[in-house]
Design a protein around this motif. Structure first.
Motif, short mmCIF file in Angstrom:
data_model
loop_
_atom_site.label_atom_id
_atom_site.label_comp_id
_atom_site.label_asym_id
_atom_site.label_seq_id
_atom_site.Cartn_x
_atom_site.Cartn_y
_atom_site.Cartn_z
N GLN A 2 31.62 24.30 38.12
CA GLN A 2 30.63 23.73 37.21
C GLN A 2 30.93 22.24 37.05
O GLN A 2 32.08 21.86 36.85
N VAL A 3 29.90 21.41 37.14
CA VAL A 3 30.04 19.97 36.95
C VAL A 3 29.38 19.61 35.62
O VAL A 3 28.21 19.92 35.39
N TYR A 4 30.14 18.97 34.74
CA TYR A 4 29.63 18.53 33.44
C TYR A 4 29.62 17.01 33.42
O TYR A 4 30.66 16.38 33.61
N GLU A 5 28.46 16.41 33.19
CA GLU A 5 28.33 14.95 33.19
C GLU A 5 27.78 14.47 31.85
O GLU A 5 26.90 15.11 31.27
N CYS A 6 28.31 13.35 31.41
CA CYS A 6 27.79 12.70 30.21
C CYS A 6 26.38 12.18 30.50
O CYS A 6 26.14 11.52 31.51
N THR A 7 25.45 12.46 29.63
CA THR A 7 24.05 12.08 29.84
C THR A 7 23.87 10.57 29.85
O THR A 7 23.02 10.05 30.58
N LEU A 8 24.69 9.85 29.07
CA LEU A 8 24.49 8.40 28.94
C LEU A 8 25.18 7.59 30.04
O LEU A 8 24.69 6.53 30.42
N CYS A 9 26.31 8.04 30.56
CA CYS A 9 27.02 7.23 31.55
C CYS A 9 27.31 7.97 32.85
O CYS A 9 27.89 7.41 33.77
#
Length: 396
Positions: free
Chosen positions: A340-347
């Motif tokens: 699973q890849v979790y990314e910050c929405t803003l950066c």
């Protein structure tokens, strides 16, 4: 319930007796209903219902009855003579510590996995359907004998079964899964077994008070909470051998290990997968020239080729605008194989755990020092002073 034979006689359905006396016919019916219908093949005793017969059969096969109860099973190691209780976690920990390997391996290609759910998905989706069906029919079961009883271990889900009938039914279930399509994620499994997040139901969030610590816990998690009060840790991590009290916590910990090892990323506009994030900008310039990989979730118009440019741009929006993003959707997530890849929405910075992204989001919302000329925000006053001098050539 008689058939009218003629104007004077009626016939009883069970024994064929004909009589003019309706009361006598009713007596025949009563006797026939209470008469035994099925017989025992061993002692020839008669019983009125099949349920009574099955209860009677337990007297002839007490060992088989005990063996069909899963908690009475034992599991033998595949690599040494040691035996364990029926639960897979004890055997899994043994394989890690003694044999330095995970218990979960594909019985078709021998590829190893750290979670049994990942193994099952690999078997059903990673091989051709006709090959999997053939292998299931030929070699699904690993058999071993314990206390003169033959036990079979399913090589897909590691369930233990002792009778041929139960094994055939279980085997048919796995064959059926090959043609299934989960409505949530598209995987080859039943919807009830899907690991994707589900829509919340208000009833499971009803609070229940724990008798031990008097903490209020949701009904959904109450049984797991009770386990935390016990000192026993039964669930091992197949990476670092750390032990956990709750199985769900162990699975999440293992998944975090898998996520941390993963460096691959997906294109945001097509199905392309990259070995490294640095390959994303060249891909966009070549195949998506009208788009940019990093776009601002606030203004929806600005696009950038680097994460740094996106982060600097987002910090020029007001704190309220960034907080609204945090409230709506702080985490963008997708799957690359088992990771699973979790990314910050803003950066668009990536993390191995969702809770880490939520904690990281504070660096975007907690920025009290704002530039009066360009609205750029900073967490520290010294950073604002450097910005004023470097960008606007003004003393702080």
């Amino acid at each position: 319930m008689g058939f009218l034979i003629d104007d004077e006689h009626e016939e009883h359905l069970e024994c064929g007796i004909e009589t003019e006396d309706t009361l006598q016919l009713q007596d025949y019916r009563t006797v026939a209903k209470s008469a035994p219908k099925v017989s025992c093949e061993i002692c020839e005793s008669l019983f009125a219902t099949r349920h009574d017969l099955m209860a009677h059969m337990k007297q002839h096969t007490p060992k088989l009855t005990d063996l069909t109860r899963r908690k009475n099973f034992k599991r033998q190691c595949e690599f040494c003579p040691e035996k364990f209780e029926w639960k897979i976690n004890a055997y899994n920990l043994h394989c890690q510590k003694v044999h330095n390997r995970t218990a979960y391996k594909c019985f078709i290609c021998n590829k190893a996995f750290h979670l049994v759910s990942h193994l099952g998905e690999h078997i059903r989706s990673g091989h051709e359907e006709n090959i999997v069906k053939q292998k299931i029919e030929e070699s699904l079961w690993r058999t071993f004998v314990i206390e003169k009883n033959s036990i079979g271990e399913c090589r897909i889900c590691f369930r233990l079964l002792a009778t041929k009938n139960s094994q055939m039914k279980h085997q048919a279930k796995h064959i059926k899964e090959l043609s299934l399509t989960c409505s949530s994620c598209g995987g080859k499994h039943y919807h009830s077994l899907c690991c994707e997040p589900r829509a919340p139901y208000p009833s499971v969030y009803e609070k229940v008070e724990c008798d031990i610590c008097h903490q209020f816990v949701s009904k959904k998690n109450f049984r797991e909470h009770q386990v935390t009060h016990k000192g026993q840790r039964d669930y091992p991590c197949t990476f670092c051998n750390k032990l956990f009290k709750v199985q769900r916590t162990a699975r999440r910990h293992i998944q975090n290990h898998i996520n941390a090892q993963n460096k691959r990323r997906k294109c945001y506009d097509c199905s392309a997968v990259f070995d490294d994030e640095s390959q994303i900008p060249p891909h966009y310039k070549e195949l998506h020239p009208a788009k940019h990989p990093y776009s601002c979730p606030i203004c929806r118009t600005a696009g950038f080729y680097t994460r740094t440019e996106l982060e600097d741009h987002c910090h020029k929006h007001t704190g309220l605008e960034r907080s609204q993003v945090a409230a709506k959707k702080p985490v963008e997530q997708y799957k690359v194989d088992n990771a699973q890849v979790y990314e910050c929405t803003l950066c668009r910075r990536s993390f191995s755990a969702k809770r880490t992204v939520v904690a990281h989001f504070l660096m975007h919302t907690d920025r009290p020092h704002v530039c009066a000329h360009c609205q750029a925000s900073f967490r520290a006053k010294a950073a604002l002073s450097d910005h004023m001098l470097d960008v606007h050539s003004l003393p702080p």
